[in-house]
Enzyme design. Structure first.
Site, PDB file in Angstrom:
ATOM      1  CG  HIS A 204      -1.913  -1.083   1.220  1.00  0.00           C
ATOM      2  ND1 HIS A 204      -2.891  -1.182   0.277  1.00  0.00           N
ATOM      3  CD2 HIS A 204      -2.085  -2.134   2.050  1.00  0.00           C
ATOM      4  CE1 HIS A 204      -3.637  -2.234   0.520  1.00  0.00           C
ATOM      5  NE2 HIS A 204      -3.162  -2.839   1.605  1.00  0.00           N
ATOM      6  CB  THR A 205       0.063   4.837   0.119  1.00  0.00           C
ATOM      7  OG1 THR A 205      -0.901   4.703  -0.903  1.00  0.00           O
ATOM      8  CG2 THR A 205       0.818   6.138  -0.039  1.00  0.00           C
ATOM      9  CB  SER A 206       5.066   2.516   2.137  1.00  0.00           C
ATOM     10  OG  SER A 206       5.720   2.684   0.918  1.00  0.00           O
TER      11      SER A 206
END
Lengths: 260, 293
Positions: free
Chosen positions: A32-34
């Site tokens: 996911h967006t990290s």
């Protein structure tokens, strides 16, 4: 012949052999967006006698680039609660829409929106915690300002992990390091809320924003400030930091092409 | 209804040989027994009002609302089967929220009426369902101001037109009535339920198409019309319920809200007085006639 829907449109196993799942594999685990992309910096808030004041600057940075300079990071909820957002701006927009739909649902009842700032803070913290538990966090640190169920001024923070923290004055981001010490000096521990006037609180926020503009490279001198009282919300979104003095910058050495 | 009893009214979605769908016509009968509901489209807003028949003395006064909000800017009132009305409102709320998630803005009243019309019509097509036993009035205000997209944080560059047309007019009041067949029209004044004939006659007198009636006057007229329409079922107690939606610079700021108590009481008082006045006039007339005799 297999007539079940899961087999529709697929090559027949008896003709082509079973599907080899080793094809079309993504490398590594699902990610996911990290990290955040477009970000807002500090939010500063102070409780005073009869309400809460909260302020942010109007900048959204793209890395170190000052990308958007008219971004409204204070969002109202109903007529007596306000959320100040730091961190990722797209996640802020998602949360803003989430809160808007909640406000619409609340207003189906003729009694109107009954959720106070404390309820809103609890809800937001749970949303953050749920998302971090899914390894898909909403990259924000928010301050929620308004009133609790007893009608007392309420100010609390929630971050991307779902951590909550409450104090008479709070700041997120760079402000947690630069603004909180200023606020602690102005409003020392044990100072009763009754002794802090609205004017003092607003002035303290303006002082903090000025220091933040001097020292935080991801800030700008245009800001929004909101005061929540029993009478409602007074939100100003197009303010300018007044009385700047960059004289101290003369003494800063060691950067750029200076030789002395 | 000469074709009744010929078997064409036993299943939904079946035409009779002369081209009628009896189940839909029976649904209209259910509507004709419901408390009168009206909507008035004024120049600066929309008023919705309903005659809520009190079926039991044990019901709490002012509770059990019959006019519902959809999103922030639309109200729905219906006459007929109350549970059908509730389901209809629930669908309308789903449509409005799905519109928001797609387009990031409020659903225009016309688009909502269109979708609801389609939904109601679908219930005339299948033998497994029955048509809606309601006629619903949908009133809303589409913002005339330039709305930010939901979640919008900035305004963009200050110079340049940005593709905007100067002086383009948008928004305004919307009033639609949806019938059990799925038929819907836009109206200046809409009435349904038991007293619809009386109410329609009163609405026609207001000359609404001229666009002169203000919202506050509309509220007073709405209260009066509900009271006039109640004359036919005078033996039953009723409660008046009224909501309104004004323009963005008006009293409700484009939101659908209950009419505030002060104005409501004033309108209801005037309505009651006008009824008394009518009676006196009639009495005077009859007395006068007798004198002549």
């Amino acid at each position: 012949m297999n007539h079940f829907p899961e087999a529709w449109g697929r090559p027949r196993n008896d003709v082509y052999g079973a599907y080899d799942h080793s094809y079309l594999q993504t490398t590594g685990p699902k990610a996911h967006t990290s990290s955040p992309a477009v970000t807002g910096t500090s939010v500063v808030g102070v409780k005073f006698n009869g309400g809460v004041a909260i302020a942010t600057d109007n900048l959204a940075s793209y890395g170190s680039l000052a990308r958007f300079s008219d971004v409204k990071r204070l969002r109202t909820f109903g007529d007596k609660a306000i959320v100040g957002f730091g961190g990722d701006v797209s996640d802020m927009q998602y949360l803003d829409r989430l809160l808007a739909s909640m406000d619409i649902n609340e207003n189906y009842s003729p009694r109107g929106n009954m959720l106070n700032a404390k309820n809103l803070h609890t809800y937001l913290a749970k949303v953050f915690y749920k998302r971090r538990s899914e390894f898909n966090p909403l990259w924000n640190h928010v301050l929620v300002a308004g009133f609790d169920g007893e009608g007392e001024p309420f100010l609390s923070s929630a971050d991307l992990l779902g951590t909550t923290f409450s104090a008479p004055h709070l700041a997120t981001g760079f402000g947690a390091h630069l603004a909180v010490p200023i606020l602690r000096r102005k409003f020392p521990e044990g100072m009763p809320l009754e002794e802090i006037s609205q004017e003092d609180a607003v002035q303290a926020l303006k002082d903090c924003l000025k220091v933040l503009f001097y020292r935080d490279a991801r800030s700008i001198d245009k800001y929004s400030i909101a005061v929540v009282t029993k009478d409602g919300i007074d939100l100003k979104e197009d303010e300018q930091i007044q009385g700047q003095s960059w004289a101290f910058a003369e003494r800063i050495k060691g950067y750029g092409a200076q030789t002395v | 209804m000469t074709s009744i009893g010929t078997g064409y009214d036993l299943s939904n979605s079946v035409f009779s040989p002369d081209g009628r769908n009896f189940q839909v016509e029976y649904a209209v009968k259910a509507v004709e027994n419901g408390g009168t509901a009206i909507g008035i489209r004024c120049k600066d807003g929309v008023v919705l009002a309903v005659e809520k028949i009190v079926t039991s003395k044990l019901l709490k006064a002012g509770a059990n609302k019959r006019i519902a909000s959809v999103d922030r800017h639309v109200g729905i009132v219906s006459a007929g089967l109350v549970p059908d009305g509730r389901h209809f409102v629930s669908r309308a709320r789903d449509e409005a929220s799905s519109w928001r998630s797609t387009y990031k803005g409020p659903i225009p009243t016309s688009a909502l009426a269109n979708r609801l019309g389609g939904y109601v019509q679908a219930y005339t097509l299948y033998s497994s369902v029955r048509p809606f036993g309601i006629t619903a009035i949908v009133g809303g205000w589409d913002s005339e101001a330039e709305l930010p997209v939901d979640g919008q944080v900035g305004t963009g560059p200050k110079s340049g037109s940005g593709g905007k047309v100067e002086g383009a007019k948008a928004g305004g009041p919307g009033l639609y009535m949806i019938e059990p067949s799925g038929l819907y029209w836009g109206y200046y004044g809409a009435a349904t339920g038991k007293g619809r004939q009386t109410a329609k006659a009163e609405l026609e007198k207001l000359d609404l198409s001229a666009g002169n009636l203000s919202l506050v006057d509309g509220v007073k007229e709405a209260a009066r019309i509900i009271y006039v329409a109640h004359e036919d079922s005078k033996d039953k107690d009723f409660e008046l319920e009224m909501t309104w939606i004004s323009s963005v610079d008006g009293p409700t700021k484009g939101r659908h809200e209950e009419v505030p108590k002060e104005l409501f009481d004033e309108a209801e008082k005037a309505a009651k007085q006008s009824m008394v006045g009518d009676d006196e006039e009639e009495e005077e007339k009859t007395q006068g006639e007798q004198m002549e005799e």
